[in-house]
Design an enzyme around this catalytic site. Structure first.
Site, PDB file in Angstrom:
ATOM      1  N   ASP A  67     -18.662  50.824  11.781  1.00  0.00           N
ATOM      2  CA  ASP A  67     -18.961  52.203  12.200  1.00  0.00           C
ATOM      3  C   ASP A  67     -19.690  52.345  13.294  1.00  0.00           C
ATOM      4  O   ASP A  67     -20.606  53.139  13.629  1.00  0.00           O
ATOM      5  CB  ASP A  67     -19.479  52.857  10.702  1.00  0.00           C
ATOM      6  CG  ASP A  67     -18.896  53.203   9.741  1.00  0.00           C
ATOM      7  OD1 ASP A  67     -17.882  52.367   9.799  1.00  0.00           O
ATOM      8  OD2 ASP A  67     -19.389  53.716   8.630  1.00  0.00           O
ATOM      9  N   ASP A 101     -13.926  49.812  11.048  1.00  0.00           N
ATOM     10  CA  ASP A 101     -13.655  51.199  11.236  1.00  0.00           C
ATOM     11  C   ASP A 101     -14.839  51.765  12.497  1.00  0.00           C
ATOM     12  O   ASP A 101     -15.388  52.551  12.333  1.00  0.00           O
ATOM     13  CB  ASP A 101     -14.343  51.901  10.175  1.00  0.00           C
ATOM     14  CG  ASP A 101     -13.379  51.869   8.696  1.00  0.00           C
ATOM     15  OD1 ASP A 101     -12.520  51.197   8.929  1.00  0.00           O
ATOM     16  OD2 ASP A 101     -14.027  52.098   7.883  1.00  0.00           O
ATOM     17  N   ARG A 120      -6.729  52.349   9.963  1.00  0.00           N
ATOM     18  CA  ARG A 120      -6.711  52.855   8.482  1.00  0.00           C
ATOM     19  C   ARG A 120      -6.957  54.288   8.420  1.00  0.00           C
ATOM     20  O   ARG A 120      -7.800  54.932   9.132  1.00  0.00           O
ATOM     21  CB  ARG A 120      -7.280  51.948   7.602  1.00  0.00           C
ATOM     22  CG  ARG A 120      -9.116  52.079   7.673  1.00  0.00           C
ATOM     23  CD  ARG A 120      -9.528  51.243   6.472  1.00  0.00           C
ATOM     24  NE  ARG A 120     -10.956  50.958   6.613  1.00  0.00           N
ATOM     25  CZ  ARG A 120     -11.516  50.287   5.545  1.00  0.00           C
ATOM     26  NH1 ARG A 120     -11.056  49.628   4.671  1.00  0.00           N
ATOM     27  NH2 ARG A 120     -12.962  50.085   5.877  1.00  0.00           N
ATOM     28  N   TRP A 154      -8.351  57.633   7.158  1.00  0.00           N
ATOM     29  CA  TRP A 154      -9.786  58.331   6.707  1.00  0.00           C
ATOM     30  C   TRP A 154      -9.388  59.701   6.400  1.00  0.00           C
ATOM     31  O   TRP A 154     -10.489  60.443   6.495  1.00  0.00           O
ATOM     32  CB  TRP A 154     -10.923  57.754   7.480  1.00  0.00           C
ATOM     33  CG  TRP A 154     -12.204  58.188   6.886  1.00  0.00           C
ATOM     34  CD1 TRP A 154     -12.238  58.279   5.384  1.00  0.00           C
ATOM     35  CD2 TRP A 154     -13.438  58.554   7.566  1.00  0.00           C
ATOM     36  NE1 TRP A 154     -13.619  58.713   5.306  1.00  0.00           N
ATOM     37  CE2 TRP A 154     -14.234  58.863   6.435  1.00  0.00           C
ATOM     38  CE3 TRP A 154     -13.809  58.603   8.795  1.00  0.00           C
ATOM     39  CZ2 TRP A 154     -15.734  59.046   6.682  1.00  0.00           C
ATOM     40  CZ3 TRP A 154     -15.223  58.839   9.098  1.00  0.00           C
ATOM     41  CH2 TRP A 154     -16.085  59.224   8.019  1.00  0.00           C
TER      42      TRP A 154
END
Length: 341
Positions: A174, A195, A254, A256
């Site tokens: 993140d 991510d 991916r 979210w």
């Protein structure tokens, strides 16, 4: 409790509306004041946060903070009441804002709608009209061998019309919370593995270097986790040129959000990009709503023969919707800044 008369509330509303409208363009592209930050005491302040704190609330003119070379060990936040701030470092290789912090995965992933959540980010920017040039933001939590790995953002961006030129963002999970508003990143370096570019921003990344830093060879990372939540939502991440390199293996993104949207256009992919490329994550069975596309990409990782079947093929007219001018600059705000691209 004293009740405020309706006429006073109305006047306050008009004043606030006038202030917001005026702050939207910062009264042109002139810098009215420059503040120098220097760790050795050769400026007005020795910390970046102290310099920001010195700027008055409801600022509506461009104020530049020139930050001399050095590693500033602090967390920095720009309040929503302080737009029109320009942070200028001496270069991302020599000017770094670094600290350590994290948030639990459950906190961030279960409350995406809460815009004021505590992300643990080293740099948090809430207002519109913020420019940052030549600074690296580093969250050292996961970079110091801390276990277990936690979401540890280097930056969280909530304000519309935010620009980052030749900046660095370093973490592992993140890294860059690109959450709300129109954002332009150019010639930036973004490092992470899980991510590491995520959120609901409407953002354009031009000529950025994306560096994946795989820690566990058995796992596959994710460059993006974009959180678009409806068909009318204007958010999405567009990557124009630049590169995806590093070690290990990563997916390009991916989902979210059920309408997650990420486009790579003319980007170089090294062999670290996984054959499947994309992951529907919690939205399996709803893949038709996702917009994941690769256009004219090159390199050993750009082979699409084994990509997921639901990857989008964009027409020329659709692709034009995601140009810099069409996607984030229809009102021409990028031409009304105190910088040249």
């Amino acid at each position: 409790m004293e009740v405020i008369p309706g006429a006073v509330l109305f006047l306050l509303f008009l004043w606030f509306s006038f202030w917001v409208g005026g702050a939207m363009d910062c009264a042109g592209n002139n810098i009215v004041h420059t503040i120098t930050v220097d760790q050795q005491g050769k400026g007005e302040f020795t910390t970046v946060q102290a310099a920001i704190d010195s700027i008055m609330k409801f600022n509506n003119r461009w104020v530049k903070l020139h930050i001399n070379a050095g590693t500033y060990t602090e967390k920095v936040e720009i309040s929503e009441y302080k737009p029109c701030i320009f942070l200028e470092g001496a270069g991302k290789e020599v000017t770094t804002i670094r600290s350590s912090g994290y948030h639990s995965t459950s906190t961030i992933k279960s409350s995406v709608k809460n815009r004021n959540e505590n992300t643990g980010a080293i740099f948090v920017s809430f207002p519109p009209n913020v420019i940052v040039i030549g600074i690296t933001f580093e969250n050292s939590f996961n970079l110091m061998g801390s276990q277990p790995i936690q979401p540890a953002p280097a930056a969280a961006i909530y304000g519309d019309k935010s620009v980052f030129l030749e900046c660095g963002f370093k973490s592992y999970q993140d890294t860059l919370f690109d959450e709300l508003g129109r954002h332009y990143f150019k010639n930036c370096y973004i490092q992470g593995e899980v991510d590491f570019i995520y959120g609901g921003g409407q953002s354009y990344y031009e000529a950025c270097t994306i560096n994946a830093t795989q820690e566990k060879p058995s796992s596959t990372g994710f460059v993006t986790a974009q959180s678009r939540y409806s068909e009318k939502d204007t958010s999405g991440f567009v990557f124009r040129t630049g590169s995806v390199t590093g070690s290990g293996e990563v997916n390009l993104g991916r989902a979210w959000g059920p309408y997650s949207r990420v486009i790579f256009y003319g980007t170089y992919f090294s062999s670290i990009v996984s054959p499947q490329g994309w992951n529907a994550w919690n939205y399996r069975g709803q893949e038709s709503k996702l917009t994941y596309a690769e256009v004219d990409c090159t390199g050993p990782g750009a082979n699409t023969t084994e990509r997921v079947q639901w990857r989008k093929n964009l027409t020329n007219s659709q692709l034009n919707e995601f140009s810099l001018s069409s996607y984030i600059n229809k009102d021409g705000w990028l031409s009304n800044l105190p910088i040249k691209f």
